[in-house]
Design an enzyme around this catalytic site. Structure first.
Site, PDB file in Angstrom:
ATOM      1  N   ARG A 179       0.840  -1.195   0.000  1.00 54.06           N
ATOM      2  CA  ARG A 179       0.000   0.000   0.000  1.00 54.06           C
ATOM      3  C   ARG A 179       0.875   1.244   0.000  1.00 54.06           C
ATOM      4  NH1 ARG A 179      -2.600   0.734   4.641  1.00 54.06           N
ATOM      5  NH2 ARG A 179      -3.960   2.306   3.730  1.00 54.06           N
ATOM      6  N   LYS A 209       3.501  -7.033  11.843  1.00 50.62           N
ATOM      7  CA  LYS A 209       2.765  -7.294  10.599  1.00 50.62           C
ATOM      8  C   LYS A 209       3.025  -8.695  10.052  1.00 50.62           C
ATOM      9  CE  LYS A 209       1.428  -5.139   6.365  1.00 50.62           C
ATOM     10  NZ  LYS A 209       1.001  -3.854   5.853  1.00 50.62           N
ATOM     11  N   ARG A 242      -0.692   5.248  19.883  1.00 50.09           N
ATOM     12  CA  ARG A 242       0.104   6.187  20.684  1.00 50.09           C
ATOM     13  C   ARG A 242       0.311   5.597  22.060  1.00 50.09           C
ATOM     14  NH1 ARG A 242      -3.800  10.555  20.934  1.00 50.09           N
ATOM     15  NH2 ARG A 242      -2.436  11.620  22.365  1.00 50.09           N
TER      16      ARG A 242
END
Ligand code: BTN
Length: 327
Positions: free
Chosen positions: A123, A189, A325
């Protein structure tokens, strides 16, 4: 890929040592010629080990993709012709290949695997690291009568389909999804999804759905990945079965796409919520124009990301990158 190299890899696929002489006899080549082919294998990122007196081996072996071994895991029957399942040694990108096929042929569904991509696409213009026979690179085409904007949730359900397949393979814990379509294990990932939408003939829209699943990434190519990642081998702690994974994945994709085509995102929303890594957490949503901080509240009925800012205002995002975060 050269025919001789493919044959050599088949001989070495058991992970055991084979002497240069025996390999040479089997392939009707000199030992020197075998060595030349082995050098070529290294260029593909294949780790061939050479040991004096023992010969050559591929540590851990190599499982090449085979149509029969993939299709035996297919329970899904609708509208799929196994003649349209193609397996290549090498392509630039499976998405690009299927896109060309669909543009020049009328047949509806193509499924394409390759052992290696020379220009695998991720992507946002990124590269997808695609070494030979270590992972799964797959694209399939699907036709929808939905308008492209209605297909913005397609990637979300593909993520769910991948996780369903991995669960069937035996990975029960640690899997999650990060909006819009990252498949993670323990926040690293594991798989990526790339969807290309195009064309409209009589209100038919084509989707090329590309999936890259890290299965058994060798160290060297793995070093090129610019984010925390993992592969199936690290998760299961044993040699993964690539054909089984490919079959389960394909089965799950076909089943999920059939449901999505009929009912849209609705039947998947609750499942997504349960797999959502960032739900209720503080995130940053980054778009080309802005960066917004807030709390993730999952997805809405269209699959847009819901983010509540510090003024308690709710925002809906169709696109962007999410980062968690801390603190
Ligand atoms: C991402 O960046 O997360 C998406 C990665 C998608 C990679 C797959 S591999 C098969 C298909 N062909 C490509 O060129 N890309 C997709």
């Amino acid at each position: 890929m050269q025919k001789k190299l493919k044959l050599l890899l088949q001989l070495l696929s058991d992970g055991k040592y084979h002497s240069g002489t025996i390999l040479g006899n089997k392939l009707k080549l000199t030992r020197g010629a075998i060595w030349e082919i082995i050098k070529h294998a290294k260029k593909y990122g294949i780790d061939v080990e050479a040991k004096t007196n023992l010969g050559y081996r591929i540590p851990g072996g190599l499982e090449l993709l085979e149509k029969k071994s993939i299709t035996k895991h297919l329970k899904h029957k609708t509208g799929f012709d196994s003649e349209n399942l193609l397996i290549f040694d090498e392509l630039t990108s499976t998405n690009a290949y299927v896109m060309d096929l669909v543009k020049t042929n009328t047949t509806k569904k193509y499924i394409c695997f390759t052992e290696h991509q020379t220009a695998g696409r991720g992507r946002l213009g990124r590269t997808w690291i695609s070494p030979f026979a270590q992972n799964i690179y797959l694209s399939l085409s699907w036709q929808f009568s939905h308008e492209p904007h209605e297909l913005s949730s397609l990637g979300l359900v593909i993520g769910i389909a991948i996780i369903d397949a991995l669960k069937k393979y035996g990975i029960k814990n640690g899997l999650s999804l990060k909006w819009p379509n990252d498949v993670l294990w323990e926040k690293r990932k594991l798989a990526g999804i790339l969807i290309d939408l195009f064309g409209e003939t009589h209100h038919v829209y084509n989707a090329i759905i590309g999936v890259g699943l890290n299965v058994n990434m060798a160290k060297k190519p793995g070093e090129k990945i610019e984010q925390p990642w993992c592969d199936i081998a690290q998760i299961v702690n044993s040699q993964p079965q690539r054909n089984k994974l490919a079959g389960l994945l394909l089965n799950s994709l076909l089943t999920t796409l059939t449901t999505y085509q009929k009912y849209g995102l609705k039947p998947f929303i609750e499942k997504w919520k349960n797999l959502d890594l960032t739900y209720g957490k503080k995130i940053a949503l980054i778009t080309p124009k802005q960066k917004i901080l807030g709390t993730s509240l999952g997805i809405d009925e269209k699959g847009y990301l819901l983010l509540k800012d510090h003024r308690e205002q709710l925002h809906h995002f169709a696109a962007g990158e999410v980062s968690l975060r801390f603190g």
